[in-house]
Write a protein that holds these residues in place. Structure first.
Motif, PDB file in Angstrom:
ATOM      1  N   ASN A 298     -10.812  23.668   5.435  1.00  0.00           N
ATOM      2  CA  ASN A 298      -9.769  23.998   4.462  1.00  0.00           C
ATOM      3  C   ASN A 298      -8.626  24.802   5.071  1.00  0.00           C
ATOM      4  N   ARG A 299      -8.559  24.792   6.397  1.00  0.00           N
ATOM      5  CA  ARG A 299      -7.448  25.423   7.114  1.00  0.00           C
ATOM      6  C   ARG A 299      -6.864  24.384   8.060  1.00  0.00           C
ATOM      7  N   ARG A 300      -5.858  24.798   8.807  1.00  0.00           N
ATOM      8  CA  ARG A 300      -5.289  23.862   9.786  1.00  0.00           C
ATOM      9  C   ARG A 300      -6.391  23.417  10.744  1.00  0.00           C
ATOM     10  N   ASN A 301      -6.413  22.118  10.985  1.00  0.00           N
ATOM     11  CA  ASN A 301      -7.432  21.525  11.831  1.00  0.00           C
ATOM     12  C   ASN A 301      -6.726  20.600  12.811  1.00  0.00           C
ATOM     13  N   SER A 302      -7.465  19.882  13.593  1.00  0.00           N
ATOM     14  CA  SER A 302      -6.836  18.935  14.513  1.00  0.00           C
ATOM     15  C   SER A 302      -6.336  17.718  13.718  1.00  0.00           C
ATOM     16  N   VAL A 303      -5.359  17.049  14.273  1.00  0.00           N
ATOM     17  CA  VAL A 303      -4.736  15.915  13.600  1.00  0.00           C
ATOM     18  C   VAL A 303      -5.541  14.646  13.868  1.00  0.00           C
ATOM     19  N   HIS A 304      -5.773  13.883  12.820  1.00  0.00           N
ATOM     20  CA  HIS A 304      -6.506  12.621  12.888  1.00  0.00           C
ATOM     21  C   HIS A 304      -5.704  11.603  13.695  1.00  0.00           C
ATOM     22  N   GLU A 305      -6.398  10.748  14.418  1.00  0.00           N
ATOM     23  CA  GLU A 305      -5.737   9.728  15.235  1.00  0.00           C
ATOM     24  C   GLU A 305      -4.870   8.777  14.391  1.00  0.00           C
TER      25      GLU A 305
ATOM     26  N   VAL B 110       2.029   2.701 -10.138  1.00  0.00           N
ATOM     27  CA  VAL B 110       1.259   2.563  -8.897  1.00  0.00           C
ATOM     28  C   VAL B 110       0.046   1.663  -9.126  1.00  0.00           C
ATOM     29  N   ASN B 111      -0.707   1.919 -10.192  1.00  0.00           N
ATOM     30  CA  ASN B 111      -1.905   1.116 -10.440  1.00  0.00           C
ATOM     31  C   ASN B 111      -1.584  -0.366 -10.636  1.00  0.00           C
ATOM     32  N   LYS B 112      -0.442  -0.658 -11.196  1.00  0.00           N
ATOM     33  CA  LYS B 112      -0.059  -2.053 -11.435  1.00  0.00           C
ATOM     34  C   LYS B 112       0.475  -2.743 -10.177  1.00  0.00           C
ATOM     35  N   ASN B 113       1.214  -2.004  -9.348  1.00  0.00           N
ATOM     36  CA  ASN B 113       1.981  -2.639  -8.274  1.00  0.00           C
ATOM     37  C   ASN B 113       1.551  -2.326  -6.850  1.00  0.00           C
ATOM     38  N   TYR B 114       0.659  -1.379  -6.652  1.00  0.00           N
ATOM     39  CA  TYR B 114       0.271  -0.943  -5.314  1.00  0.00           C
ATOM     40  C   TYR B 114      -1.232  -0.772  -5.204  1.00  0.00           C
ATOM     41  N   TYR B 115      -1.707  -0.764  -3.970  1.00  0.00           N
ATOM     42  CA  TYR B 115      -3.025  -0.215  -3.667  1.00  0.00           C
ATOM     43  C   TYR B 115      -2.738   1.192  -3.162  1.00  0.00           C
ATOM     44  N   ALA B 116      -3.382   2.165  -3.755  1.00  0.00           N
ATOM     45  CA  ALA B 116      -3.120   3.564  -3.423  1.00  0.00           C
ATOM     46  C   ALA B 116      -4.246   4.117  -2.552  1.00  0.00           C
ATOM     47  N   VAL B 117      -3.842   4.763  -1.467  1.00  0.00           N
ATOM     48  CA  VAL B 117      -4.790   5.340  -0.509  1.00  0.00           C
ATOM     49  C   VAL B 117      -4.485   6.814  -0.366  1.00  0.00           C
ATOM     50  N   LYS B 118      -5.514   7.629  -0.396  1.00  0.00           N
ATOM     51  CA  LYS B 118      -5.394   9.065  -0.137  1.00  0.00           C
ATOM     52  C   LYS B 118      -6.036   9.306   1.216  1.00  0.00           C
ATOM     53  N   PHE B 119      -5.287   9.893   2.137  1.00  0.00           N
ATOM     54  CA  PHE B 119      -5.768  10.073   3.505  1.00  0.00           C
ATOM     55  C   PHE B 119      -5.550  11.508   3.955  1.00  0.00           C
ATOM     56  N   ASN B 120      -6.646  12.185   4.282  1.00  0.00           N
ATOM     57  CA  ASN B 120      -6.591  13.552   4.804  1.00  0.00           C
ATOM     58  C   ASN B 120      -6.250  13.477   6.291  1.00  0.00           C
ATOM     59  N   ALA B 121      -5.044  13.871   6.642  1.00  0.00           N
ATOM     60  CA  ALA B 121      -4.539  13.759   8.013  1.00  0.00           C
ATOM     61  C   ALA B 121      -5.222  14.698   8.990  1.00  0.00           C
ATOM     62  N   GLU B 122      -6.059  15.593   8.496  1.00  0.00           N
ATOM     63  CA  GLU B 122      -6.820  16.482   9.371  1.00  0.00           C
ATOM     64  C   GLU B 122      -8.313  16.405   9.055  1.00  0.00           C
TER      65      GLU B 122
ATOM     66  N   ILE C 172       0.854  -1.191   0.000  1.00  0.00           N
ATOM     67  CA  ILE C 172       0.000   0.000   0.000  1.00  0.00           C
ATOM     68  C   ILE C 172       0.883   1.231   0.000  1.00  0.00           C
ATOM     69  N   MET C 173       0.529   2.187  -0.849  1.00  0.00           N
ATOM     70  CA  MET C 173       1.148   3.508  -0.856  1.00  0.00           C
ATOM     71  C   MET C 173       0.056   4.479  -0.399  1.00  0.00           C
ATOM     72  N   MET C 174       0.266   5.110   0.747  1.00  0.00           N
ATOM     73  CA  MET C 174      -0.745   6.010   1.296  1.00  0.00           C
ATOM     74  C   MET C 174      -0.250   7.455   1.252  1.00  0.00           C
ATOM     75  N   ASP C 175      -0.960   8.286   0.496  1.00  0.00           N
ATOM     76  CA  ASP C 175      -0.672   9.716   0.421  1.00  0.00           C
ATOM     77  C   ASP C 175      -1.352  10.397   1.597  1.00  0.00           C
ATOM     78  N   VAL C 176      -0.555  10.871   2.539  1.00  0.00           N
ATOM     79  CA  VAL C 176      -1.077  11.564   3.714  1.00  0.00           C
ATOM     80  C   VAL C 176      -0.934  13.062   3.439  1.00  0.00           C
ATOM     81  N   TYR C 177      -2.068  13.733   3.336  1.00  0.00           N
ATOM     82  CA  TYR C 177      -2.099  15.141   2.931  1.00  0.00           C
ATOM     83  C   TYR C 177      -3.047  15.934   3.832  1.00  0.00           C
ATOM     84  N   THR C 178      -3.087  17.241   3.620  1.00  0.00           N
ATOM     85  CA  THR C 178      -4.117  18.092   4.218  1.00  0.00           C
ATOM     86  C   THR C 178      -4.646  19.016   3.124  1.00  0.00           C
ATOM     87  N   ASN C 179      -5.829  19.548   3.352  1.00  0.00           N
ATOM     88  CA  ASN C 179      -6.459  20.427   2.354  1.00  0.00           C
ATOM     89  C   ASN C 179      -5.702  21.735   2.146  1.00  0.00           C
ATOM     90  N   TRP C 180      -5.006  22.215   3.153  1.00  0.00           N
ATOM     91  CA  TRP C 180      -4.347  23.523   3.085  1.00  0.00           C
ATOM     92  C   TRP C 180      -2.895  23.447   2.614  1.00  0.00           C
TER      93      TRP C 180
END
Length: 181
Positions: free
Chosen positions: A105-112, A70-82, A41-49
């Motif tokens: 769309n601004r800094r928020n609390s961090v996801h567990e 990526v599509n051939k070799n991984y499962y790709a996950v996009k995860f909003n860390a906030e 798994i390749m997980m993109d950990v991002y935030t909106n801001w």
């Protein structure tokens, strides 16, 4: 005749744009898919801001070579860390109890889950093994060629041969990128 040509042109470009997208799934979906067909798994950990997160998405995650690999070799996950999503991972439920919708769309609390993976900066790409075990984070914006090194490193399990930082340095120095920028 002009309408047919115009329609054909629009469809061609729509297919081209669609063909250059990573098949993003949720973390729960990726773990379920691993049980049927093991892949990392390749997980993109991002935030909106986050500006570099947006650049990573636009410049790297839409690069044809990255998308294809990526599509051939991984499962790709996009995860909003906030974000406010509830996620079940490895028998635990993670959420963001301090999430404020007014700050979506601004800094928020961090996801567990971000805390669980010790994410401290964005973007971070987290690599998980075929059994969803944590491998490592890759911190910061990466060009397609920079990301290629990590995609191939983990896909081929070359990281398992590293005994020290010197081993990674030698791998890095010997690596010949093939992806287009």
């Amino acid at each position: 005749m002009k309408r047919v040509f115009l329609l054909a042109t629009v469809l061609f470009f729509a297919v081209q744009v669609h063909a250059q997208e990573i098949n993003w799934v949720s973390l729960e979906e990726a773990v379920a898919l691993q049980k049927k067909n093991p892949k990392k798994i390749m997980m993109d950990v991002y935030t909106n801001w986050c500006g570099p997160c947006k650049m990573l998405d636009k410049n790297t995650f839409h690069n044809k070579d990255v998308v294809d690999y990526v599509n051939k070799n991984y499962y790709a996950v996009k995860f909003n860390a906030e974000g406010d999503e509830t996620i079940t991972f490895n028998g635990q439920t993670f959420n963001n109890p301090q999430y404020d919708p007014a700050k979506a769309n601004r800094r928020n609390s961090v996801h567990e889950l971000a805390r669980h993976f010790s994410i401290r900066s964005y973007p971070t790409i987290v690599f998980l093994g075929e059994s969803a075990e944590y491998l490592t984070p890759v911190i910061g914006y990466k060009t397609p060629r920079q990301l290629e090194l990590y995609l191939k490193l983990f896909k081929n399990d070359d990281h398992k041969d590293f005994k020290s930082q010197d081993d990674f340095t030698a791998y890095y120095n010997a690596f010949k990128p093939e992806f287009s920028e």
